[in-house]
Write a protein that holds these residues in place. Sequence first.
Motif, PDB file in Angstrom:
ATOM      1  N   LYS A   1      -3.185  -2.841  14.091  1.00  0.00           N
ATOM      2  CA  LYS A   1      -3.530  -3.899  15.055  1.00  0.00           C
ATOM      3  C   LYS A   1      -2.442  -4.967  15.161  1.00  0.00           C
ATOM      4  CE  LYS A   1      -7.764  -4.899  13.597  1.00  0.00           C
ATOM      5  NZ  LYS A   1      -8.999  -5.707  13.635  1.00  0.00           N
TER       6      LYS A   1
ATOM      7  N   THR B   1      -8.463 -10.883   8.631  1.00  0.00           N
ATOM      8  CA  THR B   1      -7.183 -10.455   8.050  1.00  0.00           C
ATOM      9  C   THR B   1      -6.150 -10.229   9.146  1.00  0.00           C
ATOM     10  OG1 THR B   1      -8.337  -9.452   6.208  1.00  0.00           O
ATOM     11  CG2 THR B   1      -6.070  -8.764   6.551  1.00  0.00           C
ATOM     12  N   THR B   2      -6.587  -9.631  10.248  1.00  0.00           N
ATOM     13  CA  THR B   2      -5.655  -9.390  11.356  1.00  0.00           C
ATOM     14  C   THR B   2      -5.104 -10.722  11.862  1.00  0.00           C
ATOM     15  OG1 THR B   2      -6.952  -7.446  11.934  1.00  0.00           O
ATOM     16  CG2 THR B   2      -5.481  -8.309  13.641  1.00  0.00           C
TER      17      THR B   2
ATOM     18  N   THR C   1      -9.150  -0.900  -4.077  1.00  0.00           N
ATOM     19  CA  THR C   1      -8.066  -0.456  -3.182  1.00  0.00           C
ATOM     20  C   THR C   1      -6.808  -1.323  -3.324  1.00  0.00           C
ATOM     21  OG1 THR C   1      -9.097  -1.792  -1.468  1.00  0.00           O
ATOM     22  CG2 THR C   1      -9.586   0.570  -1.433  1.00  0.00           C
TER      23      THR C   1
ATOM     24  N   ASN D   1      -8.158   3.654   2.006  1.00  0.00           N
ATOM     25  CA  ASN D   1      -8.447   2.325   2.541  1.00  0.00           C
ATOM     26  C   ASN D   1      -8.090   2.229   4.032  1.00  0.00           C
ATOM     27  OD1 ASN D   1      -9.016  -0.378   2.750  1.00  0.00           O
ATOM     28  ND2 ASN D   1      -7.261  -1.073   1.539  1.00  0.00           N
ATOM     29  N   PRO D   2      -8.809   2.989   4.880  1.00  0.00           N
ATOM     30  CA  PRO D   2      -8.432   3.009   6.299  1.00  0.00           C
ATOM     31  C   PRO D   2      -8.533   1.643   6.971  1.00  0.00           C
ATOM     32  CG  PRO D   2     -10.534   4.150   5.947  1.00  0.00           C
ATOM     33  CD  PRO D   2      -9.965   3.858   4.593  1.00  0.00           C
TER      34      PRO D   2
ATOM     35  N   SER E   1      -7.502  -1.181   5.922  1.00  0.00           N
ATOM     36  CA  SER E   1      -6.222  -1.864   5.792  1.00  0.00           C
ATOM     37  C   SER E   1      -5.197  -1.242   6.750  1.00  0.00           C
ATOM     38  CB  SER E   1      -5.732  -1.788   4.348  1.00  0.00           C
ATOM     39  OG  SER E   1      -4.551  -2.520   4.221  1.00  0.00           O
TER      40      SER E   1
ATOM     41  N   TRP F   1     -15.460  -9.588   5.574  1.00  0.00           N
ATOM     42  CA  TRP F   1     -14.878  -8.362   6.133  1.00  0.00           C
ATOM     43  C   TRP F   1     -15.389  -8.107   7.554  1.00  0.00           C
ATOM     44  CZ3 TRP F   1     -14.945  -3.835   2.000  1.00  0.00           C
ATOM     45  CH2 TRP F   1     -14.141  -4.196   0.925  1.00  0.00           C
ATOM     46  N   GLY F   2     -14.554  -7.429   8.309  1.00  0.00           N
ATOM     47  CA  GLY F   2     -14.972  -6.896   9.600  1.00  0.00           C
ATOM     48  C   GLY F   2     -15.095  -7.942  10.697  1.00  0.00           C
TER      49      GLY F   2
ATOM     50  N   GLY G   1     -12.223  -9.659  11.785  1.00  0.00           N
ATOM     51  CA  GLY G   1     -10.881  -9.872  12.339  1.00  0.00           C
ATOM     52  C   GLY G   1     -10.067 -10.936  11.613  1.00  0.00           C
TER      53      GLY G   1
ATOM     54  N   ARG H   1      -5.873   0.040   9.537  1.00  0.00           N
ATOM     55  CA  ARG H   1      -6.252  -0.444  10.880  1.00  0.00           C
ATOM     56  C   ARG H   1      -5.661  -1.839  11.134  1.00  0.00           C
ATOM     57  NH1 ARG H   1      -6.385   0.184  15.497  1.00  0.00           N
ATOM     58  NH2 ARG H   1      -7.923  -0.907  16.744  1.00  0.00           N
TER      59      ARG H   1
ATOM     60  N   TYR I   1      -2.436  -8.346   1.355  1.00  0.00           N
ATOM     61  CA  TYR I   1      -3.538  -9.261   1.684  1.00  0.00           C
ATOM     62  C   TYR I   1      -4.859  -8.733   1.154  1.00  0.00           C
ATOM     63  CZ  TYR I   1      -3.297  -5.688   5.330  1.00  0.00           C
ATOM     64  OH  TYR I   1      -3.178  -4.492   5.980  1.00  0.00           O
ATOM     65  N   TRP I   2      -5.795  -9.650   0.991  1.00  0.00           N
ATOM     66  CA  TRP I   2      -7.203  -9.288   0.778  1.00  0.00           C
ATOM     67  C   TRP I   2      -8.061 -10.438   1.272  1.00  0.00           C
ATOM     68  CZ3 TRP I   2     -10.224 -12.505  -2.134  1.00  0.00           C
ATOM     69  CH2 TRP I   2      -9.568 -13.366  -3.025  1.00  0.00           C
ATOM     70  N   VAL I   3      -9.259 -10.115   1.715  1.00  0.00           N
ATOM     71  CA  VAL I   3     -10.237 -11.184   1.983  1.00  0.00           C
ATOM     72  C   VAL I   3     -11.538 -10.811   1.281  1.00  0.00           C
ATOM     73  CG1 VAL I   3      -9.266 -11.946   4.207  1.00  0.00           C
ATOM     74  CG2 VAL I   3     -11.103 -10.266   4.176  1.00  0.00           C
TER      75      VAL I   3
ATOM     76  N   GLN J   1       1.800  -1.409   2.819  1.00  0.00           N
ATOM     77  CA  GLN J   1       1.328  -0.087   2.420  1.00  0.00           C
ATOM     78  C   GLN J   1      -0.092  -0.193   1.925  1.00  0.00           C
ATOM     79  OE1 GLN J   1       3.259   1.458  -1.188  1.00  0.00           O
ATOM     80  NE2 GLN J   1       4.294  -0.508  -1.400  1.00  0.00           N
TER      81      GLN J   1
HETATM   82  C1  COA Z   1      -8.611  -4.247   4.105  1.00  0.00           C
HETATM   83  C2  COA Z   1      -9.114  -5.653   4.371  1.00  0.00           C
HETATM   84  C3  COA Z   1      -8.007  -6.637   4.055  1.00  0.00           C
HETATM   85  C4  COA Z   1      -9.519  -5.755   5.855  1.00  0.00           C
HETATM   86  O1  COA Z   1      -9.919  -7.108   6.092  1.00  0.00           O
HETATM   87  P1  COA Z   1     -10.799  -7.517   7.375  1.00  0.00           P
HETATM   88  O2  COA Z   1     -10.723  -8.997   7.498  1.00  0.00           O
HETATM   89  O3  COA Z   1     -12.120  -6.865   7.312  1.00  0.00           O
HETATM   90  O4  COA Z   1      -9.914  -6.853   8.533  1.00  0.00           O
HETATM   91  P2  COA Z   1     -10.107  -7.011  10.109  1.00  0.00           P
HETATM   92  O5  COA Z   1     -11.513  -7.387  10.411  1.00  0.00           O
HETATM   93  O6  COA Z   1      -9.020  -7.875  10.623  1.00  0.00           O
HETATM   94  O7  COA Z   1      -9.808  -5.530  10.602  1.00  0.00           O
HETATM   95  C5  COA Z   1     -10.433  -4.414   9.968  1.00  0.00           C
HETATM   96  C6  COA Z   1     -10.375  -3.209  10.883  1.00  0.00           C
HETATM   97  O8  COA Z   1     -10.639  -2.038  10.111  1.00  0.00           O
HETATM   98  C7  COA Z   1     -11.692  -1.340  10.712  1.00  0.00           C
HETATM   99  N1  COA Z   1     -12.383  -0.607   9.668  1.00  0.00           N
HETATM  100  C8  COA Z   1     -13.233  -1.074   8.744  1.00  0.00           C
HETATM  101  N2  COA Z   1     -13.639  -0.064   7.959  1.00  0.00           N
HETATM  102  C9  COA Z   1     -13.001   1.048   8.390  1.00  0.00           C
HETATM  103  C10 COA Z   1     -12.999   2.405   7.987  1.00  0.00           C
HETATM  104  N3  COA Z   1     -13.729   2.836   6.960  1.00  0.00           N
HETATM  105  N4  COA Z   1     -12.222   3.283   8.673  1.00  0.00           N
HETATM  106  C11 COA Z   1     -11.461   2.861   9.718  1.00  0.00           C
HETATM  107  N5  COA Z   1     -11.408   1.578  10.133  1.00  0.00           N
HETATM  108  C12 COA Z   1     -12.190   0.688   9.478  1.00  0.00           C
HETATM  109  C13 COA Z   1     -12.525  -2.408  11.380  1.00  0.00           C
HETATM  110  O9  COA Z   1     -13.392  -1.833  12.362  1.00  0.00           O
HETATM  111  C14 COA Z   1     -11.419  -3.271  11.982  1.00  0.00           C
HETATM  112  O10 COA Z   1     -10.825  -2.647  13.108  1.00  0.00           O
HETATM  113  P3  COA Z   1     -11.255  -3.017  14.632  1.00  0.00           P
HETATM  114  O11 COA Z   1     -11.010  -4.496  14.807  1.00  0.00           O
HETATM  115  O12 COA Z   1     -10.386  -2.166  15.469  1.00  0.00           O
HETATM  116  O13 COA Z   1     -12.725  -2.693  14.753  1.00  0.00           O
HETATM  117  C15 COA Z   1     -10.361  -5.982   3.505  1.00  0.00           C
HETATM  118  O14 COA Z   1     -11.293  -4.960   3.666  1.00  0.00           O
HETATM  119  C16 COA Z   1     -10.033  -6.137   2.038  1.00  0.00           C
HETATM  120  O15 COA Z   1      -9.694  -7.218   1.586  1.00  0.00           O
HETATM  121  N6  COA Z   1     -10.156  -5.054   1.262  1.00  0.00           N
HETATM  122  C17 COA Z   1      -9.924  -5.082  -0.182  1.00  0.00           C
HETATM  123  C18 COA Z   1      -8.507  -5.452  -0.551  1.00  0.00           C
HETATM  124  C19 COA Z   1      -7.511  -4.558   0.159  1.00  0.00           C
HETATM  125  O16 COA Z   1      -7.725  -3.357   0.280  1.00  0.00           O
HETATM  126  N7  COA Z   1      -6.428  -5.151   0.629  1.00  0.00           N
HETATM  127  C20 COA Z   1      -5.408  -4.401   1.335  1.00  0.00           C
HETATM  128  C21 COA Z   1      -4.475  -3.794   0.376  1.00  0.00           C
HETATM  129  S1  COA Z   1      -3.252  -2.858   1.263  1.00  0.00           S
END
Ligand code: COA
Length: 189
Positions: free
Chosen positions: A145, A108-109, A36, A136-137, A139, A103-104, A106, A141, A96-98, A131
């Motif tokens: 947030k 990244t937020t 993603t 990638n829902p 992200s 994951w999940g 909080g 979210r 960003y990415w983690v 963007q």
């Molecule tokens: C996207 C990403 C950065 C999120 O990181 P994270 O630390 O898990 O994020 P957070 O925990 O702060 O928040 C994730 C939110 O998405 C929600 N979520 C997770 N999967 C989801 C899905 N399939 N559909 C909708 N929401 C989803 C979580 O429930 C959480 O929301 P909530 O706090 O309201 O419950 C991480 O998954 C990642 O690094 N992905 C790969 C790289 C990437 O895509 N980077 C972003 C490029 S734009």
Amino acid sequence: MSFLTLTTERLILRAFTPGDLPDLVRLAGDWEIARTTTIPYPYSEEIACHWIATHGEAFKQRRAVTWAITHRGEGYFMGAIELRFLKQRHVAEMGYWVGVPYWGQGYTTEAARAVLAYGFGEAGLYRIQAQHFHTNPASGRVMQKIGMTYEGSRRAAVFRWEQYHDMLMYAILKPEYERQRTASEEENA
Ligand SMILES: CC(C)(COP(=O)(O)OP(=O)(O)OC[C@H]1O[C@@H](n2cnc3c(N)ncnc32)[C@H](O)[C@@H]1OP(=O)(O)O)[C@@H](O)C(=O)NCCC(=O)NCCS
């Protein structure tokens, strides 16, 4: 503008060091990260080394600020977050990415909130945008947030993995950020 190490409740966002390389290669090299993003896949130590080496000059020329996301208590490396300054004055894009194990929870937020504060404070920005791939829902979210507003979709804007991806656009403006911050301070008082 100075580079600031940012400290949050659970995280320290700091400059990358060569010591981050093994964890960076391991975590950024995961297919789930490449899926993603436009991060290269496979992700080698050479790519990682080159990327880290660009940070200093990019900051000096005010093109980007990049932080390593690390665990505040235990110091381990978890991911990356960046502000890329656009040609328009006072506008930057956040990325960003983690790593998958984090994951999940909080993280990244939490990191993104600290970067917004830096962007609207130290960096003097008026608009911060972000963007994500439509697939990638999670992200999206994160963007919601941190108070960003959905602005629309750039259809088929990225070709990756042999297909076109719509990119969903979000942004927050400085007055919106300040209103939200005041409201949350009042709520917590
Ligand atoms: C996207 C990403 C950065 C999120 O990181 P994270 O630390 O898990 O994020 P957070 O925990 O702060 O928040 C994730 C939110 O998405 C929600 N979520 C997770 N999967 C989801 C899905 N399939 N559909 C909708 N929401 C989803 C979580 O429930 C959480 O929301 P909530 O706090 O309201 O419950 C991480 O998954 C990642 O690094 N992905 C790969 C790289 C990437 O895509 N980077 C972003 C490029 S734009």
